[in-house]
Enzyme design. Structure first.
Site, PDB file in Angstrom:
ATOM      1  N   GLN A 210       0.819  -1.220   0.000  1.00 56.49           N
ATOM      2  CA  GLN A 210       0.000   0.000   0.000  1.00 56.49           C
ATOM      3  C   GLN A 210       0.850   1.266   0.000  1.00 56.49           C
ATOM      4  O   GLN A 210       0.325   2.361  -0.229  1.00 56.49           O
ATOM      5  CB  GLN A 210      -0.938   0.021   1.222  1.00 56.49           C
ATOM      6  CG  GLN A 210      -1.997  -1.055   1.219  1.00 56.49           C
ATOM      7  CD  GLN A 210      -3.081  -0.837   0.152  1.00 56.49           C
ATOM      8  OE1 GLN A 210      -3.315   0.260  -0.335  1.00 56.49           O
ATOM      9  NE2 GLN A 210      -3.752  -1.920  -0.227  1.00 56.49           N
ATOM     10  N   CYS A 375     -14.804 -12.438   4.163  1.00 57.31           N
ATOM     11  CA  CYS A 375     -15.653 -13.610   4.041  1.00 57.31           C
ATOM     12  C   CYS A 375     -14.804 -14.832   4.353  1.00 57.31           C
ATOM     13  O   CYS A 375     -13.843 -15.121   3.645  1.00 57.31           O
ATOM     14  CB  CYS A 375     -16.200 -13.681   2.623  1.00 57.31           C
ATOM     15  SG  CYS A 375     -17.906 -14.162   2.628  1.00 57.31           S
TER      16      CYS A 375
HETATM   17  N1  PLP Z   1      -0.378  -6.735   1.185  1.00 60.61           N
HETATM   18  C1  PLP Z   1      -1.198  -5.674   1.324  1.00 60.61           C
HETATM   19  C2  PLP Z   1      -0.951  -4.702   2.441  1.00 60.61           C
HETATM   20  C3  PLP Z   1      -2.275  -5.484   0.456  1.00 60.61           C
HETATM   21  O1  PLP Z   1      -3.091  -4.439   0.621  1.00 60.61           O
HETATM   22  C4  PLP Z   1      -2.476  -6.438  -0.574  1.00 60.61           C
HETATM   23  C5  PLP Z   1      -3.642  -6.323  -1.478  1.00 60.61           C
HETATM   24  O2  PLP Z   1      -4.680  -5.803  -1.120  1.00 60.61           O
HETATM   25  C6  PLP Z   1      -1.570  -7.504  -0.701  1.00 60.61           C
HETATM   26  C7  PLP Z   1      -0.550  -7.618   0.205  1.00 60.61           C
HETATM   27  C8  PLP Z   1      -1.727  -8.502  -1.790  1.00 60.61           C
HETATM   28  O3  PLP Z   1      -1.265  -7.980  -3.026  1.00 60.61           O
HETATM   29  P1  PLP Z   1      -1.700  -8.653  -4.404  1.00 60.61           P
HETATM   30  O4  PLP Z   1      -3.126  -8.304  -4.632  1.00 60.61           O
HETATM   31  O5  PLP Z   1      -0.787  -8.020  -5.422  1.00 60.61           O
HETATM   32  O6  PLP Z   1      -1.451 -10.099  -4.269  1.00 60.61           O
END
Ligand code: PLP
Length: 429
Positions: A210, A375
Site C-alpha cells: 500500500q 468472508c
Molecule cells: N499486502 C497488502 C498490504 C495489500 O493491501 C495487498 C492487497 O490488497 C496484498 C498484500 C496482496 O497484493 P496482491 O493483490 O498483489 O497479491
C-alpha cells in the site's frame, strides 16, 4: 460510477497500457530465447528492472519480479524459514504485527502449524506498532540464544562471546511489519522498526504493497532487507509485483524450475506485466508528492464532512484533523503533511449499522467502497485490524473504507457523503 476502492485495485493507466501493448502483439518473444527476437523481450524486462531499482535507489540485482504482493510476502517469509531450517542451527522465529494483510498473517499461521515460533506484536488504537513490545520480543529471543550458546560454550570450554556478538543474538528472527495498513491507512515507523531489527541482528521484511509509489520509502535509512510491492495498486496491471532482496541476504528459491530471476523464481517472465509495472511505477514516483498532497486534502475534507453530517461517526486510526503530537517520521514536509496516514485513506466506523449493508446501499447509487470485513468459510468475519486497534466486535462490523484518487471532485465527495448519510439514516431506522 464513483470509484472509492483504490486500495483494492486501481484502473490501468494509459501509459502503462501503451507500454505493454507491443508485448502482447508484436514483441511476444520469450526472454530466455537466445535469438534477437527473444533478446528484445529480455531487454524490456531488464530495462524495467533498472528503472524500478532506480526509483527505490537500489541495485537492479536486488529486484526480483513476482506474480504480485501475495507472492512476494509468501516468498519473503517462507524462504527465510526454509533457509534457516536448512542450516539446522537455530529454529526460526517469525515476528509480525496483529494488523498485517492475510498474505503475511496466514503465511505465519501456516508455518506456526508446522511448529515455527510466531509472535504477533500488538498495535495501539491508531494502529502504530508497540515498539517496546517488539524490542522485548527481540531481546528475549536474544537472551535465549545467548544462554544456549553459553551452555554450549561451557560444555566445550569455548571462550564466551563479545557484547557485540551477544547483541546480535536474534539473527534467526524475521521481523515482518507492513509499511502502511491497507484498511486504516496507518503509516508505520519503519525507521525505528528497522533499527530495532538490526540492533538484534534480525532480518527485516516490510509489506509495502500500500505504500510503494504513495509515500517515500528509504530502504537504506529504514534498514529494510526484504520489501514486497504490487503493480495493480498504482495503476499498473494485475498479477505482477516485486520482492526487493538486499544484496548478500541468502534466500532459497521460491519457485523451482528454469533459471529466471537469477534462479530464485522460475517461470517465463510476465513481460507485458513487468513493462506495465515499470511504466506505472515511474508515473507514481514522479507525481507522488503532488498527488499525495491533493489526496490528503480531499481525505481531510471527507473526514470533516462525514463528522459534520453523520451523528456518531468515528474516525478509525490516526485522526488527521487533530495534531496528536506523533513524532515526525522521515523528515520531510510532504511526509508530515500526511499525518502518518496514507493520503487516500478514509476509514470510519458507523455505530449502529453494518458496513456491509451500507456498501450495498452505496452500490445502488453507483459508489464503490469497502467494509474490511472478510468472508471466511461462508460467514462474515469482523475486520482483524479493527479488533486489533481495540474496537468491539460490533464496531468492527460497522467499518467503511473509502480509498480515493486525486481526480475525485468535490461534487462527487459531497454526493458520497450524502449517500452515506442517507444509508445510515435508513439502516438506523
Ligand atoms: N499486502 C497488502 C498490504 C495489500 O493491501 C495487498 C492487497 O490488497 C496484498 C498484500 C496482496 O497484493 P496482491 O493483490 O498483489 O497479491
Amino acid at each position: 460510477m464513483i470509484y472509492l476502492d483504490n486500495a483494492a485495485t486501481t484502473a490501468l493507466s494509459e501509459s502503462a497500457r501503451n507500454a505493454m501493448e507491443p508485448y502482447f502483439s508484436t514483441q511476444y518473444g520469450n526472454p530466455s530465447s537466445i535469438y534477437r527476437f527473444g533478446q528484445e523481450a529480455r531487454k524490456a524486462v531488464e530495462e524495467s528492472r533498472q528503472s524500478i531499482a532506480a526509483l527505490l535507489r537500489v541495485s537492479p540485482r536486488e529486484i526480483y519480479f513476482t506474480g504480485g504482493g501475495t507472492e512476494s510476502d509468501n516468498w519473503a517469509l517462507s524462504s527465510v524459514v526454509l533457509e534457516r531450517a536448512l542450516k539446522k542451527e537455530k529454529s526460526v522465529h517469525l515476528i509480525t504485527s496483529t494488523i498485517e494483510h492475510p498474505a503475511v498473517l496466514r503465511t505465519c499461521a501456516f508455518f506456526e502449524s508446522l511448529g515455527v515460533k510466531v509472535s504477533r506484536i500488538p498495535v495501539d488504537q491508531r494502529g502504530f506498532l508497540d515498539l517496546e513490545a517488539l524490542e522485548r520480543a527481540l531481546q528475549e529471543e536474544s537472551s535465549l540464544q545467548e544462554e544456549s550458546s553459553l551452555r554450549e560454550r561451557e560444555e566445550h570450554s569455548f571462550p564466551s562471546k563479545s557484547g557485540e556478538e551477544a547483541k546480535k543474538g536474534a539473527s534467526h528472527c524475521l521481523v515482518s511489519v507492513m509499511a502502511a495498513n491497507n484498511e486504516i491507512g496507518t503509516i508505520e515507523n519503519l525507521k525505528e522498526i528497522g533499527h530495532l531489527a538490526k540492533k538484534y541482528g534480525a532480518v527485516f521484511h516490510t509489506d509495502a504493497v500500500q505504500a510503494f509509489g504513495q509515500i517515500p520509502l528509504d530502504i537504506e535509512e529504514m534498514q529494510i532487507d526484504l520489501l514486497s510491492a504490487s503493480s495493480h495498486k498504482i495503476h499498473g496491471p494485475k498479477g505482477v509485483g516485486l520482492l526487493y532482496i538486499r544484496k548478500g541476504l541468502k534466500l532459497s528459491s521460491f519457485l523451482h524450475g528454469g533459471a529466471q530471476e537469477r534462479g530464485l523464481r522460475a517461470g517465463t517472465e510476465n513481460v507485458p506485466g513487468i513493462v506495465g509495472f515499470s511504466a506505472a511505477a515511474k508515473e507514481a514516483f514522479s507525481s507522488m508528492e503532488e498527488r499525495g498532497r491533493k489526496k490528503a486534502a480531499l481525505r481531510n475534507l471527507f473526514f470533516k464532512r462525514l463528522m459534520e453530517e453523520i451523528p456518531g461517526v468515528k474516525i478509525s486510526g490516526v485522526n488527521p484533523l487533530k495534531d496528536e503530537g506523533i513524532g515526525a517520521l522521515p523528515e520531510s514536509p510532504f511526509f508530515s503533511s500526511l499525518h502518518h496516514r496514507l493520503p487516500g485513506n478514509v476509514h470510519i466506523c458507523l455505530p449502529g449499522v453494518e458496513g456491509e449493508s451500507v456498501l450495498l446501499l452505496l452500490d445502488q447509487k453507483g459508489i464503490c467502497a469497502s467494509s474490511g470485513s472478510a468472508c471466511a468459510s461462508g460467514s462474515l468475519e469482523p475486520s482483524h485490524v479493527l479488533l486489533a486497534i481495540g474496537k468491539s466486535h460490533e464496531e468492527a462490523y460497522s467499518g467503511l473504507r473509502l480509498s480515493l484518487e486525486e481526480t475525485l471532485t468535490e461534487e462527487e465527495l459531497e454526493y458520497t457523503v450524502e449517500a452515506i448519510r442517507e444509508a445510515v439514516e435508513k439502516l438506523r431506522g
